[in-house]
Design a protein around this motif. Structure first.
Motif: not given
Ligand code: F3S
Length: 397
Positions: A353, A119, A371, A80, A351, A140, A138, A293-296
């Protein structure tokens, strides 16, 4: 380190300076970690994309590489960016940041890296096979590809993945070798998690317990893809877990003899520890932006959110983050429209982050990801944790 004739030619500069530089980086890394040789890799996933993390020095480096003619030889996807590349104005991204971010993407594209900006590259076509050697960054995505797909990568970085993309090789050490993929600890889960937030909390506890070990997890029943991506992302956040096995679920767990596990350190995790972890990572927030959406998000997660919002109206802000590929599917199915009609926004490429939240004036977030909670809290953002259902119900009350 043993190099083939072809690799020696690359290192000797016969295919240009950018290839030589990439080879030198990988060979040096291999020497540091005692690798005997390089190995061919099938794909790269490159991190270090947000201008927030790269800064001017990182952007200059990428521009120089592109200018010097660096080109990918294998499939390479991108992590991302710091903003939705199209709708960045809707995110209140400053113009100056947007201009720099677009230059970063242009440099990567010039080198042949696909601007997937996610991600979860494994959800948009970069899905390695069991046993395949890859060079991914990455944390994740590394964890998912190693554990759930059974591919083989170390915890690579932006520069090493770009180098691997340019030469199609990586140093052969670490998780690329079968003997380093065996469990180092057994984790007994007493009550299987009931929500994605609980899976995220489980990963967070496991990471804190095993550090950068390889946990063998028991007692988790029928986890979904989404549960595993949440677990892995969190385990890589509180610890350095790049590979985990879930009994009877992940591919390599099936080939481990029961006896192999007997001598390992053991941990037990009950529901109380999960609840305590969630509550420690969570604070009161008065008017948070709800971020999922973390991860996407996968298509299924977007669908779940859309169905909950159907015919409702949000009181506060809701931002859903996903990849372009998943967004396109969700749009075709009318799911993006359902979320946006309720007042939410579905963003691609980014995202919460990796976005410049300070410059965007964001001080409070609610989310279902441990996360995201940890990284945002480190930057002074107040984070309230809740599972997606309760967060959305709360936001539409
Ligand atoms: Fe992905 Fe951003 Fe979370 S890159 S794993 S959504 S911190």
């Amino acid at each position: 380190m043993h190099l083939t004739r072809y690799e020696e030619r690359l290192l000797g500069g016969e295919e240009g300076e950018s290839v030589e530089r990439a080879m030198r980086l990988l060979v040096t890394l291999g020497e540091v970690f005692g690798a005997e040789r390089l190995v061919e890799v099938k794909s790269a996933h490159v991190s270090g994309v947000s201008y927030l993390n790269l800064g001017e020095a990182g952007l200059d480096f990428l521009k120089e590489q592109a200018e010097a003619g660096a080109k990918t030889r294998i499939r390479a996807t991108l992590n991302p960016a710091g903003m939705d590349l199209q709708r960045w104005k809707d995110q209140a991204i400053p113009q100056s940041f947007a201009e720099k971010q677009l230059q970063v993407i242009a440099a990567f594209e010039r080198m042949g890296v696909e601007a997937t900006c996610t991600c979860t590259p494994y959800l948009v076509g970069n899905e390695p096979r069991l046993g395949e050697q890859i060079a991914w960054a990455e944390s994740s995505a590394i964890s998912y590809s190693n554990s759930v797909l059974g591919a083989r990568t170390n915890r690579e970085t932006g520069p090493t993945t770009l180098a691997s993309a340019v030469v199609g090789r990586a140093a052969f050490y670490g998780y690329r070798l079968a003997e380093n993929r065996l469990p180092t600890a057994v984790v007994e889960v007493e009550a299987s998690p009931c929500s994605r937030l609980e899976f995220s909390a489980l990963g967070y506890v496991i990471g804190a317990q095993v550090g950068n070990g390889v946990p063998f997890i028991r007692g988790v029943t029928a986890p979904s893809l989404e549960d595993l991506k949440a677990l892995g992302a969190a385990a890589a956040t509180s610890g350095g877990v790049a590979l985990y096995h879930v009994e009877s679920v992940t591919p390599e767990s099936r080939s481990l003899a029961p006896l192999d596990l007997k001598s390992l350190e053991r941990f037990t995790i009950d529901r109380g520890i999960l609840e305590e972890t969630i509550s420690k990572l969570s604070v009161e927030a008065e008017k948070p932006i709800t971020c999922l959406g973390c991860p996407h998000c996968s298509l299924r997660e977007i669908e779940e959110a859309a169905r909950l919002l159907e015919g409702k109206r949000l009181k506060g802000r809701l931002w859903v983050f996903t990849s372009r590929g998943v967004y396109a599917d969700a749009e075709r199915r009318g799911l993006v429209n359902l979320i946006e009609r309720a007042g939410g926004k579905v963003f691609r490429d980014t995202c919460m982050v990796v976005a410049p939240v300070e410059e965007m004036g964001i001080t409070e977030v609610s989310t279902n990801s441990c996360k995201a909670a940890q990284y945002l809290a480190n930057r002074g953002v107040k984070v309230a944790l809740g599972d997606a259902n309760s967060l959305l119900k709360e936001a539409t009350k």
